[in-house]
Design an enzyme around this catalytic site. Structure first.
Site, mmCIF file in Angstrom:
data_model
loop_
_atom_site.group_PDB
_atom_site.id
_atom_site.type_symbol
_atom_site.label_atom_id
_atom_site.label_comp_id
_atom_site.label_asym_id
_atom_site.label_seq_id
_atom_site.Cartn_x
_atom_site.Cartn_y
_atom_site.Cartn_z
ATOM 1 N N HIS A 89 0.825 -1.152 -0.046
ATOM 2 C CA HIS A 89 -0.198 -0.049 -0.018
ATOM 3 C C HIS A 89 0.967 1.300 0.003
ATOM 4 O O HIS A 89 1.780 1.160 0.620
ATOM 5 C CB HIS A 89 -0.958 -0.024 1.241
ATOM 6 C CG HIS A 89 -1.898 1.187 1.243
ATOM 7 N ND1 HIS A 89 -1.582 2.371 1.423
ATOM 8 C CD2 HIS A 89 -3.256 0.972 0.857
ATOM 9 C CE1 HIS A 89 -2.822 3.060 1.543
ATOM 10 N NE2 HIS A 89 -3.679 2.277 1.046
ATOM 11 N N GLU B 90 -3.919 1.945 -7.428
ATOM 12 C CA GLU B 90 -4.242 2.922 -6.433
ATOM 13 C C GLU B 90 -3.283 4.026 -6.910
ATOM 14 O O GLU B 90 -2.320 4.179 -6.297
ATOM 15 C CB GLU B 90 -3.934 2.501 -5.157
ATOM 16 C CG GLU B 90 -4.863 1.371 -4.638
ATOM 17 C CD GLU B 90 -5.433 1.495 -3.158
ATOM 18 O OE1 GLU B 90 -6.436 1.343 -2.922
ATOM 19 O OE2 GLU B 90 -4.438 1.762 -2.287
HETATM 20 C C1 PEP Z 1 -6.720 3.549 0.310
HETATM 21 O O1 PEP Z 1 -6.217 3.984 1.108
HETATM 22 O O2 PEP Z 1 -6.204 2.174 -0.235
HETATM 23 C C2 PEP Z 1 -7.925 3.984 -0.438
HETATM 24 C C3 PEP Z 1 -8.064 3.780 -1.401
HETATM 25 O O3 PEP Z 1 -8.256 5.039 0.367
HETATM 26 P P1 PEP Z 1 -9.436 6.086 -0.141
HETATM 27 O O4 PEP Z 1 -10.721 4.865 -0.534
HETATM 28 O O5 PEP Z 1 -10.025 6.639 1.176
HETATM 29 O O6 PEP Z 1 -9.021 6.998 -1.140
#
Ligand code: PEP
Length: 256
Positions: free
Chosen positions: A93, A165
Site C-alpha cells: 500500500h 491505486e
Molecule cells: C486506500 O487507502 O487504499 C484508499 C483507496 O483510500 P480511500 O478510499 O480513502 O481513497
C-alpha cells in the site's frame, strides 16, 4: 471471476469497535455469492474477528505482515502467524511505501511470503502525482508490478490480486483528485498487458485487478464498469457502515 469489495480500515477502531462494526456489516448484507467482501482491520483484531466472521458473507485481510516466517524480528507479525486467520493481505500500500519506506524488494518478498503461506496478496501499485505529471505513470506501473511479481510463478499468479491505486487519488492524500474512468482504464490495460507478457494471455485474464482511490457509493458504479476492473479497494468509505454496504450493493447491481 468474482467481484471484490475490499475495505481497508487502516489505523481505526479498537478491537471492541472492530467487532461491533463487523457485526453491523454482516447484519446488513446478504450473502452475495459473486461478490467477495473483504475487510482489513488492525492486526490486533484479526484473531477475535476470525472467530466472529461469517465466512459465507465476508473474508478477512491483514493490512501488512513481515516476509520472514519466524526469527529475531522484534515487533513483526509473519504471514505464517496469520495463516488460518486471514484469506488476504494488502501488500505494498502506498502508505507502507511512502510512510514506512517499503521498497520494491521488500514488497516482492512479502508477496512471496503470502503465497508460501496460502494467503492471497493484494499487491498495490500506483504512481504519485508528480510521477504522473512527469509522464512516468507507465514506468512506475511496470516497475512496481514486475518487481512485486518477480518470485511469482505461472501457477501462483492466479492467486494474486493487483490493486491499482494512484496515490494522488487516495482520499487521505492532501489535494486528492478523483481519477477518471479513462485514466483508470488506461492503467488497467497496461497492467493486463504486462501480465500477458509475463504469464501469457489466458492466465493474465484470470488475475483480478482492483481500483482504489476515493471510492464512494456515487462513483463506485462508474469505476466498476471500467473494462478490466474486477473490484474496488476502499479506505475512507469502508469506515462508514452505510457507505460500505451501499458500495457492496452497487457492486452486486453492476457486476451480476
Ligand atoms: C486506500 O487507502 O487504499 C484508499 C483507496 O483510500 P480511500 O478510499 O480513502 O481513497
Amino acid at each position: 471471476m468474482k467481484t471484490y469489495v475490499v475495505g481497508n480500515w487502516k489505523l481505526n477502531f479498537t478491537v471492541g469497535e472492530s467487532s461491533i462494526y463487523l457485526h453491523k456489516i454482516q447484519k446488513k448484507i446478504p450473502n452475495y455469492r459473486d461478490i467477495e467482501v473483504v475487510v482489513a482491520p488492525s492486526t490486533l483484531a484479526l484473531q477475535s474477528l476470525s472467530l466472529q466472521i461469517d465466512r459465507h458473507k465476508m473474508k478477512l485481510a491483514a493490512q501488512n505482515a513481515f516476509y520472514r516466517d519466524f526469527g529475531a524480528y522484534t515487533g513483526e507479525v509473519s504471514f505464517e502467524q496469520l495463516r488460518g486467520l486471514v484469506d488476504y493481505c494488502i501488500i505494498g500500500h502506498s502508505e507502507r511505501r511512502y510512510i514506512f519506506g517499503e521498497d520494491d524488494k521488500t514488497i516482492q518478498k512479502k508477496v512471496a511470503a503470502a503465497l508460501r503461506n496460502k494467503i492471497t496478496p493484494i499487491l498495490c501499485i500506483g504512481e504519485t502525482e508528480s510521477e504522473r505529471a512527469f509522464g512516468e505513470t507507465a514506468d512506475v506501473i511496470r516497475d512496481q508490478l514486475m518487481s512485486g511479481l518477480s518470485d511469482v510463478s505461472e501457477e501462483e499468479i492466479e492467486k494474486v490480486i493487483v490493486a491499482y491505486e494512484p496515490v494522488w487519488a487516495i482520499s487521505s492524500v492532501k489535494g486528492a483528485k478523483l481519477a477518471s474512468p479513462d485514466e483508470i482504464g488506461d492503467a488497467v490495460k497496461m497492467i493486463r498487458e504486462i501480465l500477458k507478457e509475463i504469464y501469457g494471455a489466458k492466465t493474465a485474464e484470470k488475475v483480478a485487478i482492483l481500483f482504489g482511490g476515493s471510492v464512494n457509493p456515487s462513483n463506485a458504479g462508474g469505476y466498476l464498469t471500467v473494462p478490466g476492473v474486477n473490484g474496488l479497494l476502499i479506505g475512507g468509505a469502508s469506515l462508514i457502515l452505510d457507505e460500505f454496504t451501499d458500495i457492496i450493493n452497487v457492486a452486486k447491481r453492476v457486476k451480476s
